[in-house]
Design an enzyme around this catalytic site. Structure first.
Site, PDB file in Angstrom:
ATOM      1  N   TYR A 109      14.486  58.245   3.594  1.00  0.00           N
ATOM      2  CA  TYR A 109      14.098  56.851   3.902  1.00  0.00           C
ATOM      3  C   TYR A 109      12.954  56.460   2.955  1.00  0.00           C
ATOM      4  O   TYR A 109      11.891  56.023   3.400  1.00  0.00           O
ATOM      5  CB  TYR A 109      13.639  56.687   5.357  1.00  0.00           C
ATOM      6  CG  TYR A 109      14.575  57.240   6.386  1.00  0.00           C
ATOM      7  CD1 TYR A 109      15.543  56.421   6.986  1.00  0.00           C
ATOM      8  CD2 TYR A 109      14.501  58.562   6.786  1.00  0.00           C
ATOM      9  CE1 TYR A 109      16.402  56.927   7.949  1.00  0.00           C
ATOM     10  CE2 TYR A 109      15.358  59.073   7.744  1.00  0.00           C
ATOM     11  CZ  TYR A 109      16.305  58.254   8.326  1.00  0.00           C
ATOM     12  OH  TYR A 109      17.140  58.762   9.282  1.00  0.00           O
TER      13      TYR A 109
ATOM     14  N   GLN B 271       4.615  48.817   2.119  1.00  0.00           N
ATOM     15  CA  GLN B 271       3.716  48.824   3.284  1.00  0.00           C
ATOM     16  C   GLN B 271       2.786  47.615   3.231  1.00  0.00           C
ATOM     17  O   GLN B 271       2.264  47.283   2.170  1.00  0.00           O
ATOM     18  CB  GLN B 271       2.888  50.112   3.297  1.00  0.00           C
ATOM     19  CG  GLN B 271       3.716  51.373   3.471  1.00  0.00           C
ATOM     20  CD  GLN B 271       4.176  51.589   4.906  1.00  0.00           C
ATOM     21  OE1 GLN B 271       3.892  50.800   5.801  1.00  0.00           O
ATOM     22  NE2 GLN B 271       4.907  52.665   5.117  1.00  0.00           N
TER      23      GLN B 271
ATOM     24  N   CYS C  38       0.086  38.112  16.774  1.00  0.00           N
ATOM     25  CA  CYS C  38      -0.860  39.058  17.386  1.00  0.00           C
ATOM     26  C   CYS C  38      -0.582  39.131  18.877  1.00  0.00           C
ATOM     27  O   CYS C  38      -0.226  38.137  19.496  1.00  0.00           O
ATOM     28  CB  CYS C  38      -2.304  38.586  17.206  1.00  0.00           C
ATOM     29  SG  CYS C  38      -2.860  38.624  15.505  1.00  0.00           S
TER      30      CYS C  38
ATOM     31  N   GLU D  61      17.523  56.679   0.015  1.00  0.00           N
ATOM     32  CA  GLU D  61      17.282  55.360   0.603  1.00  0.00           C
ATOM     33  C   GLU D  61      18.590  54.572   0.596  1.00  0.00           C
ATOM     34  O   GLU D  61      19.386  54.658  -0.326  1.00  0.00           O
ATOM     35  CB  GLU D  61      16.186  54.666  -0.233  1.00  0.00           C
ATOM     36  CG  GLU D  61      16.105  53.159  -0.167  1.00  0.00           C
ATOM     37  CD  GLU D  61      15.714  52.613   1.216  1.00  0.00           C
ATOM     38  OE1 GLU D  61      14.814  53.173   1.869  1.00  0.00           O
ATOM     39  OE2 GLU D  61      16.352  51.632   1.628  1.00  0.00           O
TER      40      GLU D  61
ATOM     41  N   CYS E  15       7.153  54.672  12.850  1.00  0.00           N
ATOM     42  CA  CYS E  15       6.566  53.404  13.306  1.00  0.00           C
ATOM     43  C   CYS E  15       6.931  53.136  14.763  1.00  0.00           C
ATOM     44  O   CYS E  15       6.673  52.060  15.279  1.00  0.00           O
ATOM     45  CB  CYS E  15       7.009  52.256  12.402  1.00  0.00           C
ATOM     46  SG  CYS E  15       8.784  52.121  12.242  1.00  0.00           S
TER      47      CYS E  15
ATOM     48  N   CYS F 112      -3.801  32.318   8.806  1.00  0.00           N
ATOM     49  CA  CYS F 112      -3.676  33.476   9.694  1.00  0.00           C
ATOM     50  C   CYS F 112      -4.812  34.463   9.435  1.00  0.00           C
ATOM     51  O   CYS F 112      -5.102  34.805   8.290  1.00  0.00           O
ATOM     52  CB  CYS F 112      -2.330  34.156   9.433  1.00  0.00           C
ATOM     53  SG  CYS F 112      -2.168  35.754  10.216  1.00  0.00           S
TER      54      CYS F 112
ATOM     55  N   CYS G  50       0.360  32.255  19.409  1.00  0.00           N
ATOM     56  CA  CYS G  50       1.111  32.792  18.269  1.00  0.00           C
ATOM     57  C   CYS G  50       1.691  34.161  18.589  1.00  0.00           C
ATOM     58  O   CYS G  50       1.048  34.997  19.225  1.00  0.00           O
ATOM     59  CB  CYS G  50       0.165  32.890  17.075  1.00  0.00           C
ATOM     60  SG  CYS G  50       0.913  33.599  15.623  1.00  0.00           S
TER      61      CYS G  50
ATOM     62  N   ASP H 293      10.655  59.088   6.989  1.00  0.00           N
ATOM     63  CA  ASP H 293       9.911  57.879   7.374  1.00  0.00           C
ATOM     64  C   ASP H 293      10.930  56.822   7.797  1.00  0.00           C
ATOM     65  O   ASP H 293      11.115  55.816   7.128  1.00  0.00           O
ATOM     66  CB  ASP H 293       9.077  57.404   6.166  1.00  0.00           C
ATOM     67  CG  ASP H 293       8.232  56.178   6.487  1.00  0.00           C
ATOM     68  OD1 ASP H 293       8.170  55.770   7.663  1.00  0.00           O
ATOM     69  OD2 ASP H 293       7.623  55.633   5.548  1.00  0.00           O
TER      70      ASP H 293
END
Ligand code: SAH
Length: 463
Positions: A315, A286, A80, A336, A419, A163, A77, A392
Protein backbone atom coordinates in the site's frame (compact mmCIF):
# COMPACT_ATOMS: atom_id res chain seq x y z
CA UNK A 1 -37.62 8.94 27.85
CA UNK A 2 -39.44 10.34 24.85
CA UNK A 3 -38.61 12.47 21.87
CA UNK A 4 -38.37 16.21 22.66
CA UNK A 5 -37.86 15.57 26.40
CA UNK A 6 -35.46 18.06 27.92
CA UNK A 7 -33.14 16.73 30.63
CA UNK A 8 -30.02 17.68 32.54
CA UNK A 9 -27.05 15.33 32.59
CA UNK A 10 -23.32 15.24 33.26
CA UNK A 11 -21.06 13.92 30.51
CA UNK A 12 -19.08 10.92 31.75
CA UNK A 13 -17.59 9.47 28.61
CA UNK A 14 -16.59 10.11 24.99
CA UNK A 15 -18.13 8.14 22.13
CA UNK A 16 -16.25 6.92 19.05
CA UNK A 17 -17.22 10.01 17.04
CA UNK A 18 -16.11 12.35 19.83
CA UNK A 19 -19.66 12.91 21.11
CA UNK A 20 -20.37 13.22 24.82
CA UNK A 21 -22.08 10.36 26.64
CA UNK A 22 -24.38 11.04 29.59
CA UNK A 23 -26.86 8.93 31.52
CA UNK A 24 -30.27 9.64 33.03
CA UNK A 25 -31.78 6.84 35.16
CA UNK A 26 -29.85 4.19 33.27
CA UNK A 27 -30.84 5.63 29.88
CA UNK A 28 -27.80 6.51 27.72
CA UNK A 29 -27.65 9.75 25.79
CA UNK A 30 -25.25 10.53 22.95
CA UNK A 31 -24.71 14.28 22.66
CA UNK A 32 -22.70 15.91 19.88
CA UNK A 33 -20.54 18.89 20.98
CA UNK A 34 -20.81 18.03 24.68
CA UNK A 35 -17.39 17.66 26.32
CA UNK A 36 -16.56 15.07 28.97
CA UNK A 37 -17.12 16.71 32.37
CA UNK A 38 -19.77 19.19 31.14
CA UNK A 39 -23.08 19.55 32.98
CA UNK A 40 -25.56 20.14 30.16
CA UNK A 41 -29.18 20.62 29.29
CA UNK A 42 -30.14 18.50 26.28
CA UNK A 43 -33.18 17.74 24.17
CA UNK A 44 -33.85 14.18 23.02
CA UNK A 45 -34.05 14.11 19.23
CA UNK A 46 -34.15 10.40 18.53
CA UNK A 47 -35.27 7.93 21.19
CA UNK A 48 -34.49 4.20 21.13
CA UNK A 49 -35.36 1.75 23.89
CA UNK A 50 -32.19 2.05 25.99
CA UNK A 51 -30.40 4.96 24.39
CA UNK A 52 -31.01 8.10 22.40
CA UNK A 53 -29.41 10.96 20.50
CA UNK A 54 -29.83 14.36 22.09
CA UNK A 55 -29.04 17.91 21.07
CA UNK A 56 -26.93 20.15 23.28
CA UNK A 57 -29.16 23.07 24.32
CA UNK A 58 -27.14 24.70 27.08
CA UNK A 59 -23.88 24.13 28.91
CA UNK A 60 -24.85 24.63 32.55
CA UNK A 61 -21.40 24.04 34.02
CA UNK A 62 -18.53 23.80 31.55
CA UNK A 63 -16.07 20.97 31.93
CA UNK A 64 -12.45 21.80 32.87
CA UNK A 65 -11.61 20.18 29.50
CA UNK A 66 -13.80 22.58 27.52
CA UNK A 67 -11.97 25.27 25.53
CA UNK A 68 -13.03 28.14 23.32
CA UNK A 69 -12.86 26.85 19.72
CA UNK A 70 -10.37 28.54 17.36
CA UNK A 71 -12.93 28.56 14.56
CA UNK A 72 -16.41 29.99 14.97
CA UNK A 73 -17.86 27.33 12.67
CA UNK A 74 -16.40 24.43 14.66
CA UNK A 75 -19.81 23.08 15.71
CA UNK A 76 -21.68 23.40 12.44
CA UNK A 77 -18.80 22.27 10.22
CA UNK A 78 -18.21 18.58 9.61
CA UNK A 79 -14.44 19.01 9.29
CA UNK A 80 -13.71 19.08 13.03
CA UNK A 81 -15.48 17.04 15.69
CA UNK A 82 -13.69 17.83 18.94
CA UNK A 83 -12.34 21.37 18.66
CA UNK A 84 -14.06 22.34 21.92
CA UNK A 85 -12.10 19.69 23.85
CA UNK A 86 -8.68 20.68 25.23
CA UNK A 87 -5.87 19.28 23.10
CA UNK A 88 -4.44 17.32 26.02
CA UNK A 89 -7.81 15.62 26.49
CA UNK A 90 -8.07 14.92 22.75
CA UNK A 91 -4.76 13.06 22.92
CA UNK A 92 -5.92 11.05 25.94
CA UNK A 93 -9.15 10.20 24.12
CA UNK A 94 -7.29 8.99 21.00
CA UNK A 95 -4.73 6.92 22.88
CA UNK A 96 -7.62 5.43 24.86
CA UNK A 97 -9.50 4.56 21.69
CA UNK A 98 -6.50 2.70 20.22
CA UNK A 99 -5.95 0.90 23.51
CA UNK A 100 -9.65 0.00 23.82
CA UNK A 101 -9.74 -1.51 20.34
CA UNK A 102 -6.61 -3.58 20.98
CA UNK A 103 -8.18 -4.84 24.17
CA UNK A 104 -11.69 -5.60 22.87
CA UNK A 105 -11.14 -6.46 19.21
CA UNK A 106 -7.49 -7.52 19.30
CA UNK A 107 -7.88 -9.66 22.40
CA UNK A 108 -4.67 -8.36 23.99
CA UNK A 109 -4.57 -8.38 27.78
CA UNK A 110 -4.17 -5.35 30.05
CA UNK A 111 -0.69 -6.60 30.99
CA UNK A 112 0.37 -7.00 27.36
CA UNK A 113 -0.87 -3.51 26.53
CA UNK A 114 0.89 -2.07 29.56
CA UNK A 115 4.10 -3.35 28.06
CA UNK A 116 3.63 -2.38 24.39
CA UNK A 117 1.71 0.92 24.40
CA UNK A 118 3.95 3.97 23.89
CA UNK A 119 2.78 7.54 24.57
CA UNK A 120 0.80 9.18 21.77
CA UNK A 121 2.81 11.65 19.64
CA UNK A 122 0.86 14.92 19.61
CA UNK A 123 1.53 18.28 17.97
CA UNK A 124 3.05 21.32 19.59
CA UNK A 125 0.75 23.56 17.59
CA UNK A 126 -2.35 21.59 16.60
CA UNK A 127 -3.82 24.09 14.10
CA UNK A 128 -3.02 25.11 10.50
CA UNK A 129 -1.37 21.74 9.94
CA UNK A 130 -3.04 20.55 6.73
CA UNK A 131 -1.15 20.81 3.44
CA UNK A 132 -4.22 19.86 1.41
CA UNK A 133 -7.87 20.85 1.39
CA UNK A 134 -10.78 20.28 -0.98
CA UNK A 135 -13.45 22.95 -0.78
CA UNK A 136 -16.90 22.39 -2.33
CA UNK A 137 -18.34 25.34 -4.24
CA UNK A 138 -22.09 26.03 -4.23
CA UNK A 139 -24.80 28.65 -4.16
CA UNK A 140 -26.51 29.72 -0.93
CA UNK A 141 -30.25 30.34 -0.54
CA UNK A 142 -29.82 33.97 -1.63
CA UNK A 143 -28.11 32.89 -4.83
CA UNK A 144 -24.65 33.93 -3.65
CA UNK A 145 -21.61 31.82 -4.54
CA UNK A 146 -20.10 30.18 -1.48
CA UNK A 147 -17.30 27.83 -0.57
CA UNK A 148 -16.30 26.18 2.70
CA UNK A 149 -16.87 22.74 4.16
CA UNK A 150 -19.76 20.31 4.28
CA UNK A 151 -21.82 20.27 7.50
CA UNK A 152 -21.06 16.75 8.70
CA UNK A 153 -24.08 14.59 7.90
CA UNK A 154 -25.39 16.72 5.03
CA UNK A 155 -23.83 18.38 2.01
CA UNK A 156 -24.93 21.87 3.10
CA UNK A 157 -21.93 24.12 2.67
CA UNK A 158 -20.81 26.01 5.77
CA UNK A 159 -19.38 29.12 4.12
CA UNK A 160 -15.85 29.70 5.42
CA UNK A 161 -12.74 30.49 3.43
CA UNK A 162 -10.40 30.41 6.42
CA UNK A 163 -10.43 26.91 7.92
CA UNK A 164 -8.35 26.83 11.13
CA UNK A 165 -6.72 23.55 10.11
CA UNK A 166 -5.63 24.86 6.72
CA UNK A 167 -2.87 27.18 5.53
CA UNK A 168 -3.46 30.94 5.18
CA UNK A 169 -3.01 30.86 1.39
CA UNK A 170 -6.29 28.88 1.10
CA UNK A 171 -8.23 32.04 1.78
CA UNK A 172 -6.46 34.03 -0.94
CA UNK A 173 -7.01 31.25 -3.46
CA UNK A 174 -10.69 30.74 -2.59
CA UNK A 175 -11.49 34.46 -2.68
CA UNK A 176 -9.74 34.74 -6.05
CA UNK A 177 -11.73 31.83 -7.49
CA UNK A 178 -15.08 33.11 -6.15
CA UNK A 179 -14.33 36.60 -7.45
CA UNK A 180 -13.50 35.22 -10.91
CA UNK A 181 -16.68 33.13 -10.91
CA UNK A 182 -18.83 36.12 -9.95
CA UNK A 183 -17.29 38.49 -12.49
CA UNK A 184 -17.52 35.98 -15.31
CA UNK A 185 -20.89 34.54 -14.30
CA UNK A 186 -19.55 31.05 -13.91
CA UNK A 187 -22.07 28.84 -12.10
CA UNK A 188 -21.26 26.53 -9.22
CA UNK A 189 -22.19 22.88 -9.61
CA UNK A 190 -25.55 21.86 -8.15
CA UNK A 191 -25.62 18.34 -6.73
CA UNK A 192 -29.40 18.08 -7.03
CA UNK A 193 -29.71 18.94 -10.70
CA UNK A 194 -26.24 17.91 -11.87
CA UNK A 195 -25.94 21.31 -13.60
CA UNK A 196 -23.38 24.08 -13.17
CA UNK A 197 -19.61 23.98 -13.63
CA UNK A 198 -17.29 24.37 -10.63
CA UNK A 199 -17.56 21.51 -8.12
CA UNK A 200 -14.53 21.73 -5.86
CA UNK A 201 -11.32 23.69 -5.42
CA UNK A 202 -8.39 21.51 -4.38
CA UNK A 203 -5.45 23.35 -2.84
CA UNK A 204 -2.09 21.86 -1.90
CA UNK A 205 0.77 23.65 -0.22
CA UNK A 206 4.34 22.45 0.21
CA UNK A 207 5.33 23.36 3.77
CA UNK A 208 9.04 23.04 3.06
CA UNK A 209 9.02 24.80 -0.32
CA UNK A 210 6.12 27.28 -0.14
CA UNK A 211 4.85 25.94 -3.47
CA UNK A 212 1.11 26.17 -4.14
CA UNK A 213 -1.13 24.01 -6.34
CA UNK A 214 -4.73 24.72 -7.32
CA UNK A 215 -6.95 22.22 -9.12
CA UNK A 216 -10.52 23.09 -10.10
CA UNK A 217 -12.77 20.07 -10.32
CA UNK A 218 -15.32 20.82 -13.02
CA UNK A 219 -18.48 19.36 -14.47
CA UNK A 220 -17.28 19.99 -18.02
CA UNK A 221 -14.19 19.89 -20.21
CA UNK A 222 -13.08 23.50 -20.33
CA UNK A 223 -13.18 26.68 -18.28
CA UNK A 224 -14.49 29.91 -19.80
CA UNK A 225 -12.42 33.08 -19.17
CA UNK A 226 -9.53 30.82 -18.21
CA UNK A 227 -6.80 33.47 -18.71
CA UNK A 228 -8.50 35.77 -16.25
CA UNK A 229 -8.38 33.02 -13.65
CA UNK A 230 -4.80 31.96 -14.29
CA UNK A 231 -3.63 35.56 -14.35
CA UNK A 232 -5.18 36.26 -10.94
CA UNK A 233 -4.11 32.98 -9.34
CA UNK A 234 -0.67 33.18 -10.95
CA UNK A 235 0.06 36.34 -8.96
CA UNK A 236 -0.22 34.47 -5.65
CA UNK A 237 3.11 33.88 -3.92
CA UNK A 238 4.45 30.38 -4.55
CA UNK A 239 1.87 29.45 -7.22
CA UNK A 240 3.37 26.65 -9.33
CA UNK A 241 0.54 24.61 -10.71
CA UNK A 242 -3.02 25.31 -11.89
CA UNK A 243 -5.01 22.43 -13.29
CA UNK A 244 -8.55 21.29 -13.99
CA UNK A 245 -9.95 17.82 -13.46
CA UNK A 246 -13.17 16.82 -15.17
CA UNK A 247 -15.75 14.97 -13.09
CA UNK A 248 -19.23 14.75 -14.67
CA UNK A 249 -20.44 11.91 -12.51
CA UNK A 250 -23.18 12.25 -9.91
CA UNK A 251 -21.04 10.93 -7.08
CA UNK A 252 -19.40 11.83 -3.79
CA UNK A 253 -15.99 11.10 -5.27
CA UNK A 254 -14.37 14.49 -5.60
CA UNK A 255 -11.65 14.16 -8.24
CA UNK A 256 -11.95 13.04 -11.84
CA UNK A 257 -9.73 10.31 -13.30
CA UNK A 258 -7.26 12.69 -14.92
CA UNK A 259 -6.23 16.34 -14.93
CA UNK A 260 -5.17 19.01 -17.40
CA UNK A 261 -2.54 21.68 -16.77
CA UNK A 262 -3.86 25.18 -17.53
CA UNK A 263 -0.99 27.18 -16.03
CA UNK A 264 2.54 26.33 -14.87
CA UNK A 265 3.34 22.68 -14.18
CA UNK A 266 1.31 19.65 -13.16
CA UNK A 267 2.89 19.14 -9.74
CA UNK A 268 4.44 20.78 -6.71
CA UNK A 269 7.52 19.68 -4.83
CA UNK A 270 7.80 19.03 -1.11
CA UNK A 271 10.35 17.42 1.21
CA UNK A 272 9.98 15.00 4.09
CA UNK A 273 13.39 14.95 5.72
CA UNK A 274 15.93 14.77 2.87
CA UNK A 275 13.57 13.12 0.44
CA UNK A 276 12.00 15.15 -2.30
CA UNK A 277 8.49 14.38 -3.52
CA UNK A 278 6.64 15.45 -6.62
CA UNK A 279 2.95 15.59 -5.90
CA UNK A 280 0.32 15.77 -8.62
CA UNK A 281 -3.36 16.66 -8.04
CA UNK A 282 -4.46 13.01 -7.98
CA UNK A 283 -1.75 11.46 -5.84
CA UNK A 284 -2.15 10.43 -2.22
CA UNK A 285 0.19 12.36 0.05
CA UNK A 286 0.00 12.57 3.83
CA UNK A 287 -1.82 15.79 4.80
CA UNK A 288 0.07 16.64 7.99
CA UNK A 289 3.76 17.07 7.14
CA UNK A 290 4.95 17.72 10.71
CA UNK A 291 3.41 14.50 12.03
CA UNK A 292 4.32 12.53 8.91
CA UNK A 293 7.98 13.00 9.84
CA UNK A 294 7.28 11.54 13.27
CA UNK A 295 5.20 8.71 11.84
CA UNK A 296 7.75 7.69 9.21
CA UNK A 297 10.59 8.20 11.66
CA UNK A 298 8.97 5.76 14.04
CA UNK A 299 8.16 3.31 11.22
CA UNK A 300 11.80 3.41 10.13
CA UNK A 301 13.02 2.89 13.69
CA UNK A 302 10.66 -0.08 14.06
CA UNK A 303 11.90 -1.55 10.77
CA UNK A 304 15.37 -1.80 12.40
CA UNK A 305 17.30 -1.72 9.13
CA UNK A 306 21.06 -2.29 8.85
CA UNK A 307 21.49 -2.06 5.08
CA UNK A 308 21.22 -5.80 4.37
CA UNK A 309 17.46 -6.20 4.32
CA UNK A 310 14.88 -6.84 1.65
CA UNK A 311 11.80 -4.83 2.56
CA UNK A 312 8.26 -4.88 1.16
CA UNK A 313 6.23 -1.68 1.42
CA UNK A 314 2.62 -2.68 0.77
CA UNK A 315 0.00 0.00 0.00
CA UNK A 316 2.91 2.30 -0.84
CA UNK A 317 1.03 5.17 -2.55
CA UNK A 318 3.62 7.40 -4.24
CA UNK A 319 6.34 5.53 -2.38
CA UNK A 320 6.64 7.95 0.51
CA UNK A 321 7.64 5.34 3.08
CA UNK A 322 9.49 3.25 0.46
CA UNK A 323 11.99 6.04 -0.24
CA UNK A 324 12.60 6.51 3.47
CA UNK A 325 13.22 2.78 3.86
CA UNK A 326 15.39 2.57 0.73
CA UNK A 327 18.00 4.85 2.32
CA UNK A 328 18.63 2.19 4.98
CA UNK A 329 17.78 -1.11 3.26
CA UNK A 330 19.36 -3.25 0.56
CA UNK A 331 16.24 -3.54 -1.56
CA UNK A 332 12.70 -2.20 -1.30
CA UNK A 333 9.64 -3.48 -3.19
CA UNK A 334 6.57 -1.23 -3.21
CA UNK A 335 3.05 -2.37 -4.11
CA UNK A 336 0.14 -0.05 -4.82
CA UNK A 337 -3.21 -0.36 -6.60
CA UNK A 338 -3.30 3.06 -8.32
CA UNK A 339 -1.16 3.04 -11.49
CA UNK A 340 -0.64 6.81 -11.46
CA UNK A 341 0.70 6.66 -7.91
CA UNK A 342 3.24 4.06 -9.01
CA UNK A 343 4.35 6.34 -11.85
CA UNK A 344 4.90 9.07 -9.25
CA UNK A 345 6.72 6.60 -7.00
CA UNK A 346 9.15 5.69 -9.80
CA UNK A 347 9.67 9.35 -10.68
CA UNK A 348 10.27 10.20 -7.02
CA UNK A 349 12.83 7.42 -6.71
CA UNK A 350 14.57 8.76 -9.83
CA UNK A 351 14.81 12.37 -8.60
CA UNK A 352 16.17 11.20 -5.26
CA UNK A 353 18.69 8.93 -7.04
CA UNK A 354 17.30 5.89 -5.25
CA UNK A 355 18.11 2.81 -7.30
CA UNK A 356 17.19 0.06 -4.85
CA UNK A 357 13.42 0.51 -4.93
CA UNK A 358 11.17 -1.32 -7.37
CA UNK A 359 7.43 -0.73 -7.69
CA UNK A 360 4.55 -2.99 -8.72
CA UNK A 361 1.00 -1.98 -9.67
CA UNK A 362 -1.70 -4.23 -8.25
CA UNK A 363 -3.57 -5.33 -5.19
CA UNK A 364 -1.27 -6.18 -2.30
CA UNK A 365 -3.38 -9.30 -1.64
CA UNK A 366 -2.67 -10.48 -5.20
CA UNK A 367 0.85 -9.24 -5.92
CA UNK A 368 2.49 -10.65 -2.78
CA UNK A 369 0.87 -14.14 -2.91
CA UNK A 370 1.69 -14.41 -6.65
CA UNK A 371 5.29 -13.36 -6.06
CA UNK A 372 5.58 -15.86 -3.23
CA UNK A 373 4.07 -18.76 -5.19
CA UNK A 374 6.28 -18.06 -8.20
CA UNK A 375 9.39 -17.83 -6.05
CA UNK A 376 8.63 -21.18 -4.40
CA UNK A 377 8.17 -22.77 -7.84
CA UNK A 378 11.40 -21.38 -9.22
CA UNK A 379 13.56 -21.82 -6.13
CA UNK A 380 12.37 -25.05 -4.51
CA UNK A 381 13.39 -25.35 -0.87
CA UNK A 382 14.50 -21.72 -0.69
CA UNK A 383 12.78 -18.97 1.27
CA UNK A 384 11.38 -15.97 -0.62
CA UNK A 385 13.26 -13.00 0.74
CA UNK A 386 11.41 -10.62 3.00
CA UNK A 387 13.23 -9.43 6.08
CA UNK A 388 10.77 -6.70 6.89
CA UNK A 389 7.21 -6.11 5.62
CA UNK A 390 5.61 -2.69 6.05
CA UNK A 391 1.87 -2.28 5.49
CA UNK A 392 -0.12 0.97 5.45
CA UNK A 393 -3.62 -0.04 4.29
CA UNK A 394 -6.71 2.17 3.95
CA UNK A 395 -9.37 2.04 6.70
CA UNK A 396 -10.65 -1.39 5.85
CA UNK A 397 -7.31 -2.91 6.80
CA UNK A 398 -5.55 -5.90 5.19
CA UNK A 399 -7.13 -8.77 3.32
CA UNK A 400 -6.83 -12.11 5.13
CA UNK A 401 -5.08 -13.71 2.12
CA UNK A 402 -2.43 -11.04 2.40
CA UNK A 403 -1.94 -11.58 6.14
CA UNK A 404 -1.57 -15.30 5.49
CA UNK A 405 1.11 -14.82 2.83
CA UNK A 406 2.93 -12.34 5.04
CA UNK A 407 3.24 -14.86 7.86
CA UNK A 408 4.25 -17.63 5.41
CA UNK A 409 7.12 -15.46 4.16
CA UNK A 410 8.39 -15.29 7.75
CA UNK A 411 9.86 -11.77 7.82
CA UNK A 412 11.76 -10.95 11.02
CA UNK A 413 9.62 -7.87 11.56
CA UNK A 414 6.27 -6.51 10.42
CA UNK A 415 5.59 -2.77 10.70
CA UNK A 416 1.89 -1.96 10.57
CA UNK A 417 0.82 1.66 9.94
CA UNK A 418 -2.92 2.12 10.36
CA UNK A 419 -5.52 4.87 10.14
CA UNK A 420 -8.23 2.76 11.79
CA UNK A 421 -7.41 1.06 15.07
CA UNK A 422 -10.45 -1.26 14.86
CA UNK A 423 -9.25 -3.00 11.69
CA UNK A 424 -5.68 -2.78 12.99
CA UNK A 425 -6.70 -4.71 16.12
CA UNK A 426 -8.50 -7.34 14.02
CA UNK A 427 -5.40 -7.84 11.82
CA UNK A 428 -2.93 -7.88 14.73
CA UNK A 429 -4.95 -10.68 16.31
CA UNK A 430 -4.49 -12.76 13.15
CA UNK A 431 -0.77 -12.01 12.90
CA UNK A 432 -0.24 -12.84 16.58
CA UNK A 433 -2.00 -16.20 16.14
CA UNK A 434 0.39 -17.01 13.31
CA UNK A 435 3.85 -16.66 14.73
CA UNK A 436 4.21 -12.96 15.56
CA UNK A 437 4.43 -11.01 18.77
CA UNK A 438 3.30 -7.42 19.21
CA UNK A 439 6.25 -5.46 20.54
CA UNK A 440 5.31 -1.80 20.48
CA UNK A 441 2.41 0.45 19.49
CA UNK A 442 2.63 4.22 19.01
CA UNK A 443 -0.45 6.32 18.25
CA UNK A 444 0.41 9.44 16.23
CA UNK A 445 -2.02 12.35 16.12
CA UNK A 446 -2.04 13.20 12.42
CA UNK A 447 -5.44 14.93 12.58
CA UNK A 448 -5.84 17.18 15.65
CA UNK A 449 -9.42 18.46 16.28
CA UNK A 450 -10.88 15.41 14.53
CA UNK A 451 -11.57 11.95 15.99
CA UNK A 452 -9.13 10.24 13.62
CA UNK A 453 -5.86 8.77 14.82
CA UNK A 454 -2.95 7.07 13.10
CA UNK A 455 -1.07 4.20 14.75
CA UNK A 456 2.26 2.54 14.01
CA UNK A 457 3.16 -0.89 15.43
CA UNK A 458 6.03 -3.32 15.34
CA UNK A 459 5.64 -7.10 15.44
CA UNK A 460 8.49 -9.56 15.56
CA UNK A 461 8.67 -13.20 14.63
CA UNK A 462 8.51 -15.68 17.46
CA UNK A 463 11.34 -18.17 17.04
N1 SAH B 1 2.02 4.48 2.43
C1 SAH B 1 1.54 5.58 1.63
C2 SAH B 1 0.07 5.51 1.27
C3 SAH B 1 -0.89 4.98 2.30
S1 SAH B 1 -2.60 5.24 1.92
C4 SAH B 1 1.88 6.89 2.28
O1 SAH B 1 2.18 6.94 3.46
O2 SAH B 1 1.86 7.91 1.60
C5 SAH B 1 -3.13 3.67 1.36
C6 SAH B 1 -2.80 3.38 -0.06
O3 SAH B 1 -3.27 2.07 -0.36
C7 SAH B 1 -3.46 4.28 -1.09
O4 SAH B 1 -2.46 4.83 -1.91
C8 SAH B 1 -4.40 3.34 -1.88
O5 SAH B 1 -4.49 3.69 -3.24
C9 SAH B 1 -3.73 2.01 -1.70
N2 SAH B 1 -4.56 0.79 -1.80
C10 SAH B 1 -5.85 0.62 -1.48
N3 SAH B 1 -6.21 -0.66 -1.59
C11 SAH B 1 -5.13 -1.35 -2.00
C12 SAH B 1 -4.86 -2.73 -2.28
N4 SAH B 1 -5.80 -3.66 -2.15
N5 SAH B 1 -3.60 -3.08 -2.64
C13 SAH B 1 -2.62 -2.15 -2.75
N6 SAH B 1 -2.83 -0.83 -2.51
C14 SAH B 1 -4.05 -0.44 -2.14
Amino acid sequence: MNKNDTVITTIEDIGVSGEGIGRVDGYTLFIKDAVIGDKVEVKLMKAKKNYGYARLMKVIEPSPFRVEPECRYARACGGCQIQEMSYQKQLEFKAGKVRGNLLRIGGFSEEELQEVMCPIIGMENPFRYRNKAQFPVGTDKDGKLVTGFYAGRTHDIIANTDCALGVPVNKTVLCTVLDWMEKNRIPAYDEQTGKGLVRHVLIRYGFTTGEVMVCLIINGEKLPAVEKLTEALGRIDGMKSITTSTNKKKTNVILGDSYEVIWGQGYITDYIGDIQYRISPLSFYQVNPVQTRHLYGRALEYAGLTGQETVWDLYCGIGTISQFLAQKAKQVYGVEIVPQAIEDARENARINAIDNAEFFVGKAEEVLPEYYAEYEREHPGEKARADVIVVDPPRKGCDETLLKTMTQMKPERIVYVSCDSATLARDLKILCKNGYRLQAVTPVDMFPMTVHCETVCILSRVK
